[in-house]
Design an enzyme around this catalytic site. Structure first.
Site, PDB file in Angstrom:
ATOM      1  N   GLY A   1      -1.423 -62.369 -17.115  1.00  0.00           N
ATOM      2  CA  GLY A   1      -0.252 -62.024 -17.916  1.00  0.00           C
ATOM      3  C   GLY A   1       0.829 -61.451 -17.022  1.00  0.00           C
ATOM      4  O   GLY A   1       0.850 -61.715 -15.807  1.00  0.00           O
ATOM      5  N   ARG A   2       1.696 -60.645 -17.605  1.00  0.00           N
ATOM      6  CA  ARG A   2       2.846 -60.137 -16.836  1.00  0.00           C
ATOM      7  C   ARG A   2       2.406 -59.355 -15.607  1.00  0.00           C
ATOM      8  O   ARG A   2       2.954 -59.527 -14.515  1.00  0.00           O
ATOM      9  CB  ARG A   2       3.717 -59.243 -17.727  1.00  0.00           C
ATOM     10  CG  ARG A   2       4.475 -59.961 -18.819  1.00  0.00           C
ATOM     11  CD  ARG A   2       5.347 -58.956 -19.581  1.00  0.00           C
ATOM     12  NE  ARG A   2       4.532 -57.820 -19.998  1.00  0.00           N
ATOM     13  CZ  ARG A   2       3.953 -57.720 -21.196  1.00  0.00           C
ATOM     14  NH1 ARG A   2       4.131 -58.659 -22.087  1.00  0.00           N
ATOM     15  NH2 ARG A   2       3.207 -56.680 -21.496  1.00  0.00           N
ATOM     16  N   ILE A   3       1.407 -58.472 -15.770  1.00  0.00           N
ATOM     17  CA  ILE A   3       1.008 -57.627 -14.638  1.00  0.00           C
ATOM     18  C   ILE A   3       0.254 -58.452 -13.592  1.00  0.00           C
ATOM     19  O   ILE A   3       0.521 -58.352 -12.390  1.00  0.00           O
ATOM     20  CB  ILE A   3       0.179 -56.417 -15.115  1.00  0.00           C
ATOM     21  CG1 ILE A   3       1.015 -55.555 -16.075  1.00  0.00           C
ATOM     22  CG2 ILE A   3      -0.281 -55.572 -13.914  1.00  0.00           C
ATOM     23  CD1 ILE A   3       0.259 -54.398 -16.730  1.00  0.00           C
TER      24      ILE A   3
ATOM     25  N   ARG B   1      -8.525 -51.343 -17.730  1.00  0.00           N
ATOM     26  CA  ARG B   1      -9.164 -50.297 -18.523  1.00  0.00           C
ATOM     27  C   ARG B   1     -10.571 -50.084 -17.978  1.00  0.00           C
ATOM     28  O   ARG B   1     -11.244 -51.057 -17.587  1.00  0.00           O
ATOM     29  CB  ARG B   1      -9.248 -50.692 -19.998  1.00  0.00           C
ATOM     30  CG  ARG B   1      -7.954 -50.486 -20.785  1.00  0.00           C
ATOM     31  CD  ARG B   1      -7.603 -49.003 -20.960  1.00  0.00           C
ATOM     32  NE  ARG B   1      -6.400 -48.804 -21.746  1.00  0.00           N
ATOM     33  CZ  ARG B   1      -5.162 -48.723 -21.277  1.00  0.00           C
ATOM     34  NH1 ARG B   1      -4.943 -48.849 -19.969  1.00  0.00           N
ATOM     35  NH2 ARG B   1      -4.140 -48.512 -22.089  1.00  0.00           N
TER      36      ARG B   1
ATOM     37  N   GLU C   1     -13.134 -41.740 -19.432  1.00  0.00           N
ATOM     38  CA  GLU C   1     -12.112 -40.794 -18.946  1.00  0.00           C
ATOM     39  C   GLU C   1     -12.079 -39.544 -19.814  1.00  0.00           C
ATOM     40  O   GLU C   1     -12.228 -39.661 -21.032  1.00  0.00           O
ATOM     41  CB  GLU C   1     -10.744 -41.495 -18.963  1.00  0.00           C
ATOM     42  CG  GLU C   1     -10.704 -42.637 -17.977  1.00  0.00           C
ATOM     43  CD  GLU C   1      -9.378 -43.400 -17.979  1.00  0.00           C
ATOM     44  OE1 GLU C   1      -8.430 -42.975 -18.666  1.00  0.00           O
ATOM     45  OE2 GLU C   1      -9.317 -44.416 -17.294  1.00  0.00           O
TER      46      GLU C   1
ATOM     47  N   HIS D   1      -6.127 -42.793 -13.312  1.00  0.00           N
ATOM     48  CA  HIS D   1      -5.349 -43.575 -14.288  1.00  0.00           C
ATOM     49  C   HIS D   1      -3.836 -43.317 -14.114  1.00  0.00           C
ATOM     50  O   HIS D   1      -3.168 -42.849 -15.038  1.00  0.00           O
ATOM     51  CB  HIS D   1      -5.805 -43.248 -15.728  1.00  0.00           C
ATOM     52  CG  HIS D   1      -5.464 -44.335 -16.714  1.00  0.00           C
ATOM     53  ND1 HIS D   1      -6.214 -44.594 -17.834  1.00  0.00           N
ATOM     54  CD2 HIS D   1      -4.442 -45.234 -16.743  1.00  0.00           C
ATOM     55  CE1 HIS D   1      -5.676 -45.593 -18.526  1.00  0.00           C
ATOM     56  NE2 HIS D   1      -4.595 -46.001 -17.872  1.00  0.00           N
TER      57      HIS D   1
ATOM     58  N   ALA E   1      -1.686 -45.793 -12.539  1.00  0.00           N
ATOM     59  CA  ALA E   1      -1.030 -47.011 -12.038  1.00  0.00           C
ATOM     60  C   ALA E   1       0.422 -47.139 -12.494  1.00  0.00           C
ATOM     61  O   ALA E   1       1.259 -47.663 -11.773  1.00  0.00           O
ATOM     62  CB  ALA E   1      -1.824 -48.254 -12.434  1.00  0.00           C
TER      63      ALA E   1
HETATM   64  C1  GLV Z   1      -1.605 -47.476 -19.312  1.00  0.00           C
HETATM   65  O1  GLV Z   1      -2.747 -47.563 -18.991  1.00  0.00           O
HETATM   66  C2  GLV Z   1      -1.013 -48.282 -20.321  1.00  0.00           C
HETATM   67  O2  GLV Z   1      -1.730 -49.003 -21.034  1.00  0.00           O
HETATM   68  O3  GLV Z   1       0.223 -48.242 -20.454  1.00  0.00           O
END
Ligand code: GLV
Length: 325
Positions: free
Chosen positions: A156-158, A239, A268, A286, A288
């Protein structure tokens, strides 16, 4: 509606507060730690809407405790903290923050990839320990990044933003996804579509960019880790539960794979104790998407979703349109 009353489970950023305060009465959670479940339920109970983080569970119990809530605006792109069926059946609109964090998250996937491959944390620890005895030929040798094969799981986008960055490193890109990308995208990114097994067997770096859902729970398990090369690295900025953390620990300890960069964790804020004990994994909490610019944009986006909703418009980022109308 007059001024809706909202709970924001974080003070957000000044830009988002300015937007919200002009049109809503907002109670902001002020303490640095996250609210306990009991505190959250108590504060949200009388509100018309909630702006929440991924640490808050929006489920049947919360919706029953806060019967007036009509919108839950998540300050995150992932919304696995929210039960969509429960929200939809109560006509509670759910929104998220897609798009604004793609590049920042991709930067960080690369940060982890590079740190894991080049043993940055071990080098840093050595510098701080006062034990560095000087340059040596075989000291902290890691794996090369340039020219290697990047395997993107979830295009996807990321995932695509991560792939785009690999071009500067002269890497081959392979990807897998439930849906194959358009030819133009494959061409632009020099990316080849493969099945999961081929990706695991061929990639030197496997980077995960799938959403958390029933079908992606423990997507990377012991069996799949065994399919990776012993010289390969795993990067997870998606995740935590996408990776079986115990299986990852065993694989890293046994040398089934060379290393990992892990930003998201199965439970988490607990981090798998075995992973903490290993040197060949880089662990981050977490973060990023955690640049000031991006987190500010995420907060503003959540505010804009809420303002649109209470202004009688369709919020730009609704994830359960069935709940509208
Ligand atoms: C961060 O983990 C998000 O889903 O924006």
């Amino acid at each position: 509606m007059s001024r809706p009353s909202l709970l924001a489970t974080h003070p957000l950023f000044p830009e988002a507060r300015t937007l919200l305060n002009a049109r809503c009465d907002v109670e902001y959670w002020q303490r640095p730690e996250r609210p306990s479940r009991a505190e959250f339920l108590k504060q949200v109970a009388p509100k018309d809407g909630v702006i929440c983080l991924l640490t808050e569970k929006i489920d049947k119990e919360m919706l029953a405790a806060a019967p007036k809530v009509r919108i839950a605006a998540n300050v995150a792109v992932g919304y696995d903290n929210i039960s969509l069926p429960d929200c939809t059946s109560r006509k509670v609109v759910v929104t998220n923050t897609p798009g604004v964090l793609d590049e920042t998250t991709a930067d960080f996937a690369w940060t982890l990839l590079m740190c894991a491959a080049r043993r940055v944390e071990e080098g840093e620890a050595l510098c701080r320990s006062g034990q560095w005895a000087g340059w040596n030929l075989d000291q902290l040798c890691g794996g090369d990044v340039w020219g290697k094969t990047l395997g993107v799981v979830g295009f996807g986008r990321i995932g695509r933003a991560v792939a785009r960055r690999s071009r500067g490193f002269g890497m081959k890109v392979i990807y897998t996804d439930a849906i194959r990308a358009p030819e133009g995208v494959e061409h632009e990114l020099g990316a080849r579509y493969v099945d999961m097994d081929t990706l695991l067997a061929s990639a030197d770096f496997v980077t995960l960019h799938v959403p958390m859902m029933a079908g992606t729970h423990h997507l990377i398990n012991a069996e799949r880790l065994k399919k990776m090369k012993p010289t390969a690295y795993l990067v997870n900025t998606a995740r935590g539960p996408v990776v079986d953390n115990e299986a990852l620990y065993q694989a890293l300890k046994a040398g089934t794979i060379a290393g990992a960069g892990i930003d998201v964790h199965e439970q988490e804020p607990k981090i798998h104790a075995g992973l903490v004990s290993l040197k060949n994994v880089v662990l981050t909490p977490h973060i990023a998407s955690a640049s000031v610019e991006t987190r500010t944009k995420m907060a503003c986006m959540a505010a804009e979703n809420v303002l649109a909703f209470f202004g009688g418009q369709r919020p730009p980022n609704v994830v359960n349109p069935e709940a509208l109308g």
